[in-house]
Structures are given as C-alpha cells and as structure tokens.
Enzyme design. Structure first.
Site, PDB file in Angstrom:
ATOM      1  N   LYS A 118      26.646  35.241  17.378  1.00  0.00           N
ATOM      2  CA  LYS A 118      27.230  35.092  16.035  1.00  0.00           C
ATOM      3  C   LYS A 118      28.502  34.240  16.045  1.00  0.00           C
ATOM      4  O   LYS A 118      28.718  33.443  15.127  1.00  0.00           O
ATOM      5  CB  LYS A 118      27.504  36.447  15.402  1.00  0.00           C
TER       6      LYS A 118
ATOM      7  N   ASP B 264      33.713  37.583   9.821  1.00  0.00           N
ATOM      8  CA  ASP B 264      33.000  38.131  10.978  1.00  0.00           C
ATOM      9  C   ASP B 264      33.017  39.659  10.893  1.00  0.00           C
ATOM     10  O   ASP B 264      33.897  40.242  10.256  1.00  0.00           O
ATOM     11  CB  ASP B 264      33.729  37.654  12.248  1.00  0.00           C
TER      12      ASP B 264
ATOM     13  N   ARG C  16      25.270  47.136  25.212  1.00  0.00           N
ATOM     14  CA  ARG C  16      26.332  46.543  26.062  1.00  0.00           C
ATOM     15  C   ARG C  16      25.742  46.133  27.404  1.00  0.00           C
ATOM     16  O   ARG C  16      26.322  45.338  28.127  1.00  0.00           O
ATOM     17  CB  ARG C  16      27.474  47.540  26.351  1.00  0.00           C
TER      18      ARG C  16
END
Length: 671
Positions: A28, A214, A603
């Site tokens: 992103k 964001d 993660r």
C-alpha cells in the site's frame, strides 16, 4: 519493482473518490508514493497542493523517504506528508486567531492533562487513579466524537457521566485559560473550525487539492469529518485501508468509516489489493479462513506467489514458565539449524504482562532481546524537566510547566507557598506566573518566600527576553547552566553513572534544539516557540516508535506488531481469556480480537508457531484455560500439533540425563 495491475489502477485513478482496500503486505505504501509521483509528474499538479496523511511519525518518515527516492527534491517542495495530528497542528497555527487562541499556545501531553484533571477533581475523586484514567479516556472519546462540554452535559444520563461531563467543562475552561490544547484538540478544533467557518474551510480546500490517507480503518469520527471537510465537493482523494486490520476501537477507531465512505461518496471507486508480497501461501490461507468468520462489507482474499510453505505449528505447554522455556528452546535450535539471526524471531502476545516470563527465559539463556514499549526519550524525568523549563520560557501562561520546575532544583518554594500563589491566581483570574509577579503577592507570603519567588520570576523574564532579543540557543544554554540543573542531577540520581546518563540526555536535547533553530537544506529555521511545540508533539507521537536494527529477538504486543514483518513468528498465549481477551468475550466483541489474531498471523513471512498453556497463574490462583477458539477456526490440514510431553518423575529425569551422558561418551570414543 513494477506495479501489479490493481496497484497500477489505484495509482492512475484520480478523477474521483477512491478507496484502496489493501490487504496485509500488499504494497500500500508503494501505491501512495507512486500516486504522489504520478500526480506531480504526469498530471502536472504542484506538490504544495498534495497532502498525504497517516497515523505515526514512523509511517510518515518512511513515506517521505520513499517519495524522495522517486522524485527530485525540487519537485517535492511544499509537499505535505504528516500525521493527522501534525496536520491539525499546522491548521491551528495558521488559524489561531479564528479559534481565539494566542500564537504561542501550549500543547498538553497525557501527563499534563492528567495533572490538571487531578487538580480539578481533588475534592471529588480524591486522586483515585482508576477514576482519573476513566475520566481522561471519557474526555478523549467525547473530543473524538466532536462533542463539546455543553453537548456532553446534555447527553449525560447517569450520575458518573453527569459528573464527568461537568469536569470536562472545567477542564476545557482551564485549557482555554492556559492558552493550551491537548492531543485530541489537534483534530477536534480544526474540524469544528471548518464546520463553522466557510472562509477558512475554502482556504484549506484550495491549499490541499488532492488528499491521500493511509490506514484509513483507524480513523475516528473527528478524523473522518476532518477528511470530509478537506476534500469538499471536489472529492479528489484516495484512502487506503483494511477493515480486517482495524484493531483500535478502544482508541475510538471506527472500521465502519470504510462503509460510511460509500454512503457519503456514492461515486466511490473501490480497488482491492489482494496480492501479498510478504508471506507464504499457507500462512495467508490460514489468515483468510480465520477472518472469513467476521462479517464483511467488502470481501477480499490474500494470495501469494512465494510458495506454499511449511505447516503452522501448535505447541501445547504445561504452564507459562514451560511455554517460555519451549519458545526459547525452539529459537535456539531453529537458529542453529537455519543459521538465522536473533532479529528474525518475534514473540507476539496479547498483553504486556505476558512478557515477563519470556524475558526471564531469554536472559537465562543469554539471548539478546528487545521489548517494544520501553521508556521513550521524552518521558525521562530530566527531559520532562528541561522541556517544562522551555515551555515556560516561551509561554509564561503554562501553569503545568511552572508547577513542575519552580522548585526543581530546590529554591525554597514549597507546597504552602505554591498554594498561596494558586489562590491569588484564581482570585485575579491570571496565570500562576503572573501571580508570581503580581504586587498583591507581597500580602500573601513571608519576606523570605516572596524573595525566592520574585528571584525565580525575574530570572525567567530575563531569559525569555534574551531568547527573543538575542540568541535563542544561548538563552537555552544559560537556562540549563544557571538553573544548576547539572549539580541537581548528581544530588538526586542513584549513582554518578545514572547522573552522567541523564546529563547526556539533556545535552542530546540541547543539540536537537540548536539544530532546529538553525535549520538546514530541507528544513526552515524555527523560532524557539516553534521548536518547543514541535518537540512536545514529537514526544506525544513517537513514544514507542524507535527503530532499532540490533540483532535481538523482538518481544511485542499484537497491537504494536501492526505494520511489521518477521521471518519467524511465535504467537503465544493462544487461550480463551487471553486471545480472545476475557473482556472482549464478556462484551461480545470477539470480532476485533479475531482481527488482532489476523494481524499477528500476517506478520509471519516464513514460519508461524502458536503456543498455549494448560495451566496458568492468575491473581494468585492456578487456572486451567482452554485453547483459543481461533486455533479451531484455522485449517486443520495446515496445522501440525506437537504432543505435550508427559510430566517426568525425578527418577525419569535422572535416567534421561545419564543416557545423554552415556551417548556423549560413546561419541567422544568414536573421535
């Protein structure tokens, strides 16, 4: 790296409102930085009309760094890349007259706010820490929901809410009297200003012609309304978010803002980024299947081209000590076999209290580790002291700053003297510093006490005068030297070594201040007042945000792990009551806990190990928790459950030890 088709579409769509649903590890930040470059290079938009907003200084820094690698510095002049709170601060600085504040306003951090609330509620709450924390949190929530004291009072129904709403009113009055703002004001005040003042709103809409946001799923009501006010009817914006990673409802974040966006902007274009560049396929499959148990407005499924990967392990353990020992043993053997580094391993837990046993096991085995959430630079007492001096230097109305340092180091100005100064300030409706200088004070204090107070206030006035007329850096140096703060550190510290460390920190702060006063190629020189405001805001934003590349095992909460990635991840305490947390089970909010588990799983890049304990001590009792429901929701074909070893008797343990010794002897004989 080349953009994939969805990233490319997200970069090039600029004609209307755009929501980029970006799954974990889907690139992103790359989309945001490429879009900024596209707006400047291909669309001819000036950088000063573009703003990119995120939640942490770390994310803003990373974004700035990435964009500076893509475009020449001259093309980026005037570009805004900041946190929501820094943008709010900029707006307030430029529009302070419209909100009725003087230019040299003070920023209150959490500790300042708490001190003020404690003072205001002394007779009612009598310093009860739990009630004070609840009050502080309630006021924060009211501000995040854009409720001013009169509305909070009107809405309050039960006795506690009515009492809290009245304290909120007093708190707001005091802040206004101090010419001060707290952290939540940095969003609420500009948002309410834009709602009330058409001219100011238009000016900022003209300045920010394209807005990028964001981590949009983390916005609260006031941040959502601020975005709406900034984009106006032009509706040229891109927000990037992931409803599956919304884990901050306790901080006021509302994942439903993603849904609201579609209602408020009917022409909203939704683009999904589903290719994950971080994890192997098996980890993503587990994450997708887990999160599918939550309801969704927008469906998405992460995929990867990095191979399927090894099974996810589940380690049952006997107790929390056994859990810690097993995790450390796994790290030791895994690192030996894979020739990996300690920093490749992360231990993720639901609450900070779980860290203690892991710390102990790591220390016992001499394994270096780092716990995220250590003492931040700005929360060290010596830095708080010097910052309080500086805040008073640039704003004599800052009562909190004065209270912290008027008798630090000791100046024979005790509590009784301060109480009399406070009473006079209240009766005359002036600040504590003005009360120190007021002629009426001579009727309140003994000649000795009055002389000490007058000496302090005269010294501060001279320093403030020097800071404005002469050289601000010299005024700061004089302040530290003349306050005898160095000698004071050696008097109060536990050891000369501790005093030296504290002094080193003070020198580091002085170095930062002088650099900011001078400016450099990238940054304009700042006034001392601007430096103090900026450092106070940096303190609020950067607690627990330090980067550290040392070779250490990382210990952190699931909340703190968001945005990070590690080759090998241990998710510990996978038990009902821990994850999902008991409070969330009781409040029927398991969905957010599932999102938290999803964040933990995503993660991991290569390997993921879950652990749980069959017994755990809680409040002095031994409980027998059951494994987390989230383990049952994972695809069983991809899990490998290790068998918990049966408990051995002392005799069996001795026999095992003797067998090991015998095996070693045989090996040595062969050599």
């Amino acid at each position: 790296m080349k953009l994939n088709p969805q990233q490319n579409e997200a970069v090039k769509y600029i004609s209307g409102p755009c929501l980029v649903l970006a799954g974990a590890g889907s690139g992103k930040t790359r989309v945001i930085t490429n879009k900024i470059a596209y707006l400047i290079e291909e669309c001819g938009m000036s950088a000063r009309h573009i703003a990119a907003v995120t939640f942490t200084n770390k994310a803003a820094r990373e974004m700035k760094e990435r964009i500076s690698h893509q475009l020449d510095r001259s093309k980026l002049r005037g570009l805004t890349v900041s946190t929501f709170h820094t943008l709010g601060l900029e707006i307030i600085k430029k529009e302070h007259k419209a909100i009725g504040y003087k230019a040299n306003f003070t920023l209150f951090d959490d500790q300042d706010s708490m001190a003020l609330l404690k003072e205001l509620t002394e007779n009612d709450l009598q310093g009860d820490k739990d009630l004070l924390r609840a009050l502080q949190s309630k006021i924060s929530n009211w501000k995040n929901d854009l409720l001013l004291p009169p509305q909070a009072i009107a809405q309050a129904m039960d006795a506690q809410s009515i009492s809290f709403a009245n304290f909120y009113s007093q708190y707001a009055q005091q802040l206004r009297a101090y010419n001060a703002l707290d952290f939540d004001d940095l969003i609420m005040v500009p948002t309410l200003l834009f709602t009330a003042n058409h001219e100011v709103r238009q000016r900022w809409q003209q300045k920010i012609q394209y807005l990028l946001v964001d981590e949009y799923q983390d916005t609260n009501t006031s941040q959502y309304e601020l975005v709406k006010a900034l984009v106006g009817e032009r509706q040229r914006f891109t927000v990037v978010g992931d409803d599956d990673q919304s884990i901050y409802s306790w901080r006021g974040a509302k994942p439903q803002n993603l849904v609201l966006l579609g209602k408020d902007f009917p022409s909203l274009k939704v683009i999904k980024l589903e290719q994950n560049y971080r994890s192997c396929e098996r980890i993503l499959k587990a994450a997708n299947i887990l999160i599918a148990n939550n309801p969704h407005e927008y469906d998405k499924a992460l995929f990867s081209t990095l191979g399927y990967g090894v099974p996810l392990k589940v380690l049952p353990t006997k107790s929390e000590e056994d859990e810690a020992e097993k995790v450390v043993a796994e790290i030791i053997s895994h690192r030996f076999i894979n020739r990996s580094n300690y920093k490749d391993y992360a231990i993720l837990y639901r609450g900070n209290h779980q860290a203690r046993v892991f710390e102990k096991a790591l220390m016992t085995n001499r394994i270096p580790y780092k716990i995220s959430g250590g003492t931040s630079f700005f929360s060290r007492p010596e830095i708080k002291d010097v910052m309080a001096y500086l805040r008073l230097l640039v704003n004599q109305d800052d009562d909190n700053a004065l209270l912290r340092i008027i008798n630090t180091p000791k100046r024979e100005i005790g509590a009784a003297t301060l109480e009399r100064i406070g009473s006079l300030a209240n009766s005359l409706h002036i600040s504590l510093f003005d009360a120190c200088c007021a002629p009426e004070l001579s009727d309140e204090l003994s000649a000795r006490s009055l002389a000490c107070v007058r000496e302090f206030s005269r010294w501060m006035v001279e320093l403030a005068d020097n800071a404005v007329r002469a050289e601000p850096a010299e005024a700061v140096r004089d302040l530290i030297r003349q306050s005898r703060y160095e000698a004071y550190l050696f008097e109060v510290s536990n050891s000369p070594k501790a005093a030296e460390m504290a002094l080193k920190n003070v020198n580091e702060l002085y170095r930062w201040i002088t650099e900011m006063l001078k400016g450099d190629e990238e940054h304009e020189p700042l006034t001392l007042a601007e430096v103090v405001t900026k450092l106070t805001l940096r303190d609020m934003m950067e607690r627990n945000e330090k980067d550290d590349d040392a070779d250490q095992v990382q210990l952190l909460t699931l909340h703190a792990s968001k945005g990070l990635e590690f080759p090998y991840v241990f998710m510990v305490g996978m038990e009902e009551g821990i994850l999902p947390h008991q409070t969330c089970i009781d409040e029927d909010n398991v969905e957010e806990e599932r999102r938290l588990a999803y964040v933990g799983i995503t993660r991991a890049q290569r390997e993921l190990i879950f652990t749980y304990a069959r017994e755990r001590r809680q409040y002095g009792e031994t409980i027998k928790p059951v494994p987390s429901r989230f383990l049952d929701e994972l695809p069983s074909d991809d899990l490998e459950w290790a068998q918990a070893a049966p408990v051995k008797t002392e005799e069996q343990r001795q026999q095992t030890g003797l067998a090991h010794l015998e095996r070693l002897r045989q090996l040595l004989k062969k050599d």
